[in-house]
Scaffold this active site. Structure first.
Site, PDB file in Angstrom:
ATOM      1  N   ASP A 264      -7.101   6.398  12.345  1.00 43.03           N
ATOM      2  CA  ASP A 264      -5.703   6.809  12.197  1.00 43.03           C
ATOM      3  C   ASP A 264      -5.539   8.089  11.396  1.00 43.03           C
ATOM      4  OD1 ASP A 264      -4.556   4.911  13.794  1.00 43.03           O
ATOM      5  OD2 ASP A 264      -4.121   3.512  12.174  1.00 43.03           O
TER       6      ASP A 264
ATOM      7  N   SER B 242      -6.525  -7.175   8.411  1.00 46.48           N
ATOM      8  CA  SER B 242      -5.417  -6.227   8.447  1.00 46.48           C
ATOM      9  C   SER B 242      -4.789  -6.232   9.833  1.00 46.48           C
ATOM     10  CB  SER B 242      -5.893  -4.823   8.096  1.00 46.48           C
ATOM     11  OG  SER B 242      -6.792  -4.350   9.083  1.00 46.48           O
TER      12      SER B 242
ATOM     13  N   ASP C 249       0.813  -1.218   0.000  1.00 44.87           N
ATOM     14  CA  ASP C 249       0.000   0.000   0.000  1.00 44.87           C
ATOM     15  C   ASP C 249       0.843   1.263   0.000  1.00 44.87           C
ATOM     16  OD1 ASP C 249      -2.186  -1.614  -0.024  1.00 44.87           O
ATOM     17  OD2 ASP C 249      -2.906  -1.103   1.971  1.00 44.87           O
TER      18      ASP C 249
END
Length: 410
Positions: free
Chosen positions: A129, A183, A18
């Site tokens: 986040d 994740s 990513d």
């Protein structure tokens, strides 16, 4: 500020797919110079490949930063938080939340050092986040340009990201060609797992999700007994051996892992408004919290301790929401740190099959007076008859209210 006006950006870079896609996307979209920053927070991954991958993607060696922040992370972020016994929604020990302000702080430091006019993170537009990173950026550098690719780019699927990576010759691990089963975020304090196989809150997490602890059922049948020594609210030694903050937390993690301690399956309320299911493992932190509460129980005055407990949910919420660098968190921290001036001594604990139990505590600053609490006649004068007046004064308002209610029923 337009895309063309960004000259240099500092990217929080893990070296994974990513952030590698983000790195290339920044070069293509903004046409800017990219500086990569990789933080070692004790996530347990080899970081050298991040440097190699950044170099392969054209990043100059002087623009690649890989910093070991483990000691700073524990000393200046984890320990202050544990002085407060912080738990979000009464359970979550904030392992991911407390790491973000440190990463953001170092990004801003690097931006100043290299003359960058922007910073970039890889957080998605649905999570917490993005808020934590950006609140920290703006608190430290009010006019910094923030780039959040997941809120800007046009990629609509994992396949589109993979296609972009292949077209731009970004290496893709075979297991990245499909959707990951969940994740993961990890650091020295904890690991967190979310998404995919964990999205249904009724389905029990598969055992393979857990990476920091063995199953409590598989933990040894023998008790592990340890002592933890504190100075002014911070743990400084295990079994009499003084350790640095990071080394101490590492040791507690090992002890917690071996005894199946620190697992949490939680549905929490995200700051952005949705509920989320996460599986957390905080082995060392779970032990540390119980030990800290144990030493506070004999060294902290009742009024101070109860006030701390009242304010703790607010303090924990500030960290979870991303307000580490806010004036209110710093005000609360000053009060918390003041309360810890006499929180020193030793706690003994037993670890057994997922459980942590305090079995002893001692301190040169102890407020526990055996002469006061003993059922035998003690050396300290305590007249039992004094309790009668104490009770009557505290009962006065109750008696007045009861008499009023009795009159009203006549």
């Amino acid at each position: 500020m337009s895309a063309q006006s960004v000259k240099k950006v500092v990217l929080a870079y893990s070296g994974g797919l990513d952030t590698s896609i983000i790195l290339k996307w920044l070069q293509v979209t903004y046409g800017c110079e990219v500086v990569t920053f990789t933080a070692d927070l004790g996530q347990g991954e080899e970081l050298a490949p991040a440097r190699k991958k950044a170099e392969l993607m054209g990043i100059k060696p002087e623009n690649i930063f890989i910093d070991d922040l483990r000691e700073e992370f524990v000393k200046d972020f984890v320990f202050p938080m544990f002085r407060a016994n912080a738990e979000y929604e009464g359970l979550y020990l904030l392992g991911t939340s407390i790491a973000r302000p440190l990463i953001a702080k170092r990004q801003i430091d690097i931006a100043r050092q290299v003359g960058a006019d922007a910073v970039c993170h890889g957080a998605t537009g649905k999570g917490n986040d993005q808020v934590r990173f950006e609140l920290s950026y703006y608190a430290l550098e009010p006019d910094i340009k923030v780039i959040a690719p997941w809120r800007e780019w046009d990629f609509k699927s994992r396949e589109a990201l993979i296609d972009f990576a292949e077209k731009n010759q970004i290496p893709i691990a075979k297991d990245k060609r499909g959707e990951a089963p969940f994740s993961v975020d990890a650091n020295l304090l904890h690991s967190s797992s979310e998404g995919k196989v964990l999205e249904d809150p009724w389905i029990e997490p598969p055992e393979y999700v857990h990476m920091r602890t063995i199953s409590p059922e598989d933990a040894p049948d023998a008790v592990t007994e340890i002592t933890v020594e504190f100075e002014k609210g911070d743990a400084v030694a295990i079994d009499g051996e003084r350790l640095s903050p990071a080394a101490l937390l590492t040791k507690l993690n090992e002890l917690g892992r071996a005894n199946g301690i620190g697992r949490l399956d939680l549905v929490e309320n995200r700051f952005v408004g949705m509920k989320s299911r996460g599986v957390y493992e905080t082995p060392g932190g779970t032990i540390l919290l119980q030990a800290h509460r144990g030493i506070e129980s004999i060294t902290l005055d009742r009024g101070a301790g109860h006030l701390k407990d009242e304010l703790m949910p607010r303090y924990a919420e500030l960290i979870y929401f991303g307000f580490w660098f806010s004036p209110e968190r710093e005000m609360l921290q000053a009060m918390i740190d003041k309360s810890q001036e006499s929180v020193s001594g030793t706690v003994r604990l037993k670890l057994y099959k997922g459980n942590v139990r305090v079995t002893g505590r001692k301190s040169p600053y102890s407020l526990y007076d055996q002469d006061l609490v003993t059922f035998e006649e003690g050396k300290v004068a305590y007249d039992h008859r004094d309790a009668a007046g104490f009770i009557k004064l505290n009962a006065l308002r109750l008696r007045v209210a009861a008499k009023r209610d009795r009159r009203s029923k006549r």
